[in-house]
Design an enzyme around this catalytic site. Structure first.
Site, PDB file in Angstrom:
ATOM      1  N   PHE A 315      -0.121   2.042  -5.212  1.00 58.71           N
ATOM      2  CA  PHE A 315       0.840   2.834  -5.991  1.00 58.71           C
ATOM      3  C   PHE A 315       2.076   3.096  -5.162  1.00 58.71           C
ATOM      4  CE2 PHE A 315       2.860   6.831  -7.104  1.00 58.71           C
ATOM      5  CZ  PHE A 315       3.111   6.637  -8.454  1.00 58.71           C
ATOM      6  N   LEU A 338      -1.398   4.870  -1.400  1.00 60.52           N
ATOM      7  CA  LEU A 338      -0.298   5.645  -1.971  1.00 60.52           C
ATOM      8  C   LEU A 338       0.922   5.596  -1.056  1.00 60.52           C
ATOM      9  CD1 LEU A 338      -2.136   8.892  -3.170  1.00 60.52           C
ATOM     10  CD2 LEU A 338      -1.400   6.974  -4.585  1.00 60.52           C
ATOM     11  N   GLU A 339       2.016   5.066  -1.578  1.00 64.46           N
ATOM     12  CA  GLU A 339       3.307   5.130  -0.867  1.00 64.46           C
ATOM     13  C   GLU A 339       4.208   6.005  -1.718  1.00 64.46           C
ATOM     14  OE1 GLU A 339       6.842   5.126  -0.115  1.00 64.46           O
ATOM     15  OE2 GLU A 339       6.952   3.094  -0.923  1.00 64.46           O
ATOM     16  N   LEU A 340       4.380   7.254  -1.266  1.00 63.42           N
ATOM     17  CA  LEU A 340       5.047   8.259  -2.090  1.00 63.42           C
ATOM     18  C   LEU A 340       6.440   8.565  -1.547  1.00 63.42           C
ATOM     19  CD1 LEU A 340       1.894  10.532  -2.536  1.00 63.42           C
ATOM     20  CD2 LEU A 340       2.631   8.588  -3.924  1.00 63.42           C
TER      21      LEU A 340
END
Length: 631
Positions: A315, A338-340
């Site tokens: 994501f 997760l790369e937020l």
């Protein structure tokens, strides 16, 4: 193990060199035959292997029809203020066939407001069908060799280099960015990843030998990285080419099928970028169903995220949505990378050369109009350099030109622009408010407002902005702005700068700038983040041998590098006999036990022999093992 690895192992075989060393003629010559022989064999093997590789991995040419809207002279019906709901009432842009209960997605150029397409959004049944088709194709694909997969990668790389301007224009049309920003963020990064997969992907995934201990000296241990099956990529809109190709090429190189769910903001461009990969697969003799694109609204995305067939999710997006994805994925314990968001700091140390580093800082802030996950969101500058840096920014930012590289000016030519459009205007009111609050609290602001373009009245533009004298407690210093806004924050002590840098919930990237590299590195080690560059901006992503990801609220897991590629596999531990020795159970341990006392004496003695401190303890343990082994 490929043929090259086998030949290298043969050359390094000690039996080969030892037999040569026993030759009296060789020994009398005074030469060690190991090195010239190995060199000679290596040269011959390299020549043979090089020809083999070129014959089997050389790129194959293929063609993909370019979209008409990629032409700067193309035009269509403008959507006033880019009202994406207008397709519901405008018969000119409504698809010819309407299906009850199905929603539509409208694509438009955010720099000009020109309508690109209106398409049916995928529903849950169609999403499940796409997953099934990818799963069927993956059953064959997982049996392909790395040589076959490299040919796909090299074909894509050559095609991308040959068609880079076309790809940049497609990205510009769908996101409003400039050609320069597309080249940096879309083309260069994707070429770097393809090159890495071609040159180092197999090495990262081939069976890896692991060490052992005294008890298991007769065993050899390996880790095998096996495909997961079908994986998913749920990606953001800011780099439609790279954000689609990056998870796709990594996933299929690892032997998986993939379902890509793109943002509804960039369906038009992403559809074409995925079509390129599918056509490349066909040309190389593989099933294009291996790669599927899902175009839907967030309400339908759970059909993908919660599917039991999906074995991993990558994501890329906001932390708000990322949390929802992570929670939804727990239904089947699907692992998620997760790369937020980020609030990346750039720390400018005392005595830094402002004239030399300021151009890089500006690129870090205004690249892609700030819509960049690893963009510089905060510039922490020593108070002795603050005025010089602010003056540098002000003298240039006030002259930056925003506009579209895909639109003609009233004079009939394409203007030179420094920055493009924002993806839409949804956040403009919020940006203006947080800027107003900062100004009320004492910040010095240059720009800071929605920009009304002279002749692109339907485009979404925000003026390049500088915010000076920012206090760490201001809201603008804490939240990710994702906009063309430079925050300049003065500090007096380096420890203070580190504390400010670590004060937000984010921890994606960072940079440290100064003439003393040892001091820069010392500061970098104290930053809470996943990546940091010294005297440069964002280069940890150009080197695709490095893992990419963050800490704290910026997510977890990594993509990029061996770590990212391996996360798309099942690491399977394999242990086997190394010699003729096999594991056997001593009589004292046979069921049913003859004597608990003897059994315990044997096992405790074995532990002492293997792990006792000192040779006396170990000999004592060995003695007990021998005495009780057959009782």
């Amino acid at each position: 193990m490929n043929i090259m690895d086998q030949l290298i192992d043969f050359m390094n075989n000690p039996r080969l060199t030892s037999s040569l060393n026993r030759d009296p003629d060789v020994v009398s010559s005074g030469l060690d035959p190991k090195y010239p022989l190995t060199l000679f064999l290596a040269l011959g093997i390299w020549l043979v292997y090089d020809r083999y590789q070129k014959a089997h991995t050389s790129p194959l040419p293929f063609e993909v029809t370019p979209p008409k809207a990629a032409d700067p002279e193309w035009t269509s019906l403008p959507i006033p203020n880019a009202n994406i709901e207008s397709h519901l009432t405008n018969e000119e842009i409504m698809p010819p066939v309407a299906l009850p209960g199905r929603r539509y997605i409208t694509s438009f150029d955010p720099a000009t407001g020109l309508h690109l397409q209106t398409v049916l959004a995928d529903d849950e049944d169609l999403i499940e069908s796409k997953i099934a088709r990818a799963a069927k194709a993956q059953k064959y694909w997982k049996t392909t060799t790395y040589t076959q997969r490299r040919r796909v990668m090299s074909s894509l790389l050559k095609w991308l280099v040959d068609n880079q301007e076309l790809c940049a224009q497609v990205a510009c049309r769908d996101t409003g960015k400039t050609l320069l920003d597309a080249s940096f963020g879309e083309i260069l990064t994707t070429c770097s990843k393809l090159e890495w997969l071609i040159n180092r992907g197999e090495k990262a995934l081939k069976p890896e030998k692991r060490g052992t201990n005294m008890m298991m000296f007769y065993k050899k241990s390996e880790v095998h990285y096996e495909p997961l099956g079908v994986v998913a990529g749920v990606v953001s809109w800011n780099y439609p080419l790279h954000n689609s190709w990056s998870p796709i090429i990594a996933s299929i190189f690892a032997g998986n099928g993939i379902i890509l769910k793109c943002s509804e903001n960039v369906v038009w461009s992403t559809s074409w970028f995925v079509e390129i990969i599918q056509q490349c697969l066909v040309t190389c003799g593989h099933d294009p169903e291996l790669v599927q694109l899902v175009c839907c609204y967030p309400e339908q995305a759970n059909a993908l995220i919660q599917s039991p067939r999906i074995k991993h999710i990558t994501f890329i997006g906001s932390d708000t949505v990322g949390r929802k994805v992570a929670m939804a994925a727990t239904k089947h314990l699907t692992p998620v990378t997760l790369e937020l968001g980020g609030k990346d700091p750039a720390i400018i140390l005392p005595k830094a050369n402002i004239e030399a580093i300021a151009p890089l800082l500006m690129r870090g802030v205004y690249q892609n109009m700030g819509q960049n996950c690893i963009g510089i969101e905060r510039i922490l500058v020593h108070s002795s350099l603050y005025d010089e840096l602010f003056e540098y920014f002000e003298s240039r930012v006030t002259r930056m030109r925003v506009g579209s590289v895909m639109a003609m000016s009233p004079e009939g030519y394409i203007s030179t622009v420094d920055g493009g459009a924002m993806i839409n205007g949804d956040r403009f009111a919020g940006l203006e408010k947080v800027l107003h609050d900062a100004e009320e609290a004492g910040a010095h602001i240059v720009g800071g407002k929605t920009y009304n373009h002279v002749y692109l009245e339907n485009g979404y533009y925000f003026a390049p902005t500088i915010v000076g004298n920012v206090d760490p407690e201001m809201e603008i210093a804490k939240q990710e702005v994702f906009a063309p806004i430079a925050l300049l924050m003065p500090y007096d002590r380096i420890e203070e700068a580190v504390n400010i840098a670590n004060s937000t919930k984010y921890g994606l990237g960072a940079s440290v700038w100064g003439p003393d590299q040892d001091l820069c590195l010392k500061v970098a080690k104290n930053l809470e983040c996943g990546m940091v560059s010294l005297n440069d901006f964002g280069v940890f992503y150009i080197n695709q041998d490095l893992p990419f990801g963050g800490a704290k609220g910026s997510g977890y897991g990594r993509f990029g590098g061996p770590e990212g590629l391996r996360s798309l596999t099942n690491p399977k531990s394999v242990i086997m006999d190394r010699f003729w020795i096999n594991t056997s159970v001593p009589t004292v341990l046979h069921y049913p036990l003859r004597s608990l006392t003897n059994s315990w004496t044997f096992v405790s003695g074995l532990v002492e022999f293997l792990y006792g401190y000192g040779w006396r303890s170990r000999l004592s343990g060995l003695s007990r093992v021998i005495k009780t082994a057959n009782k």
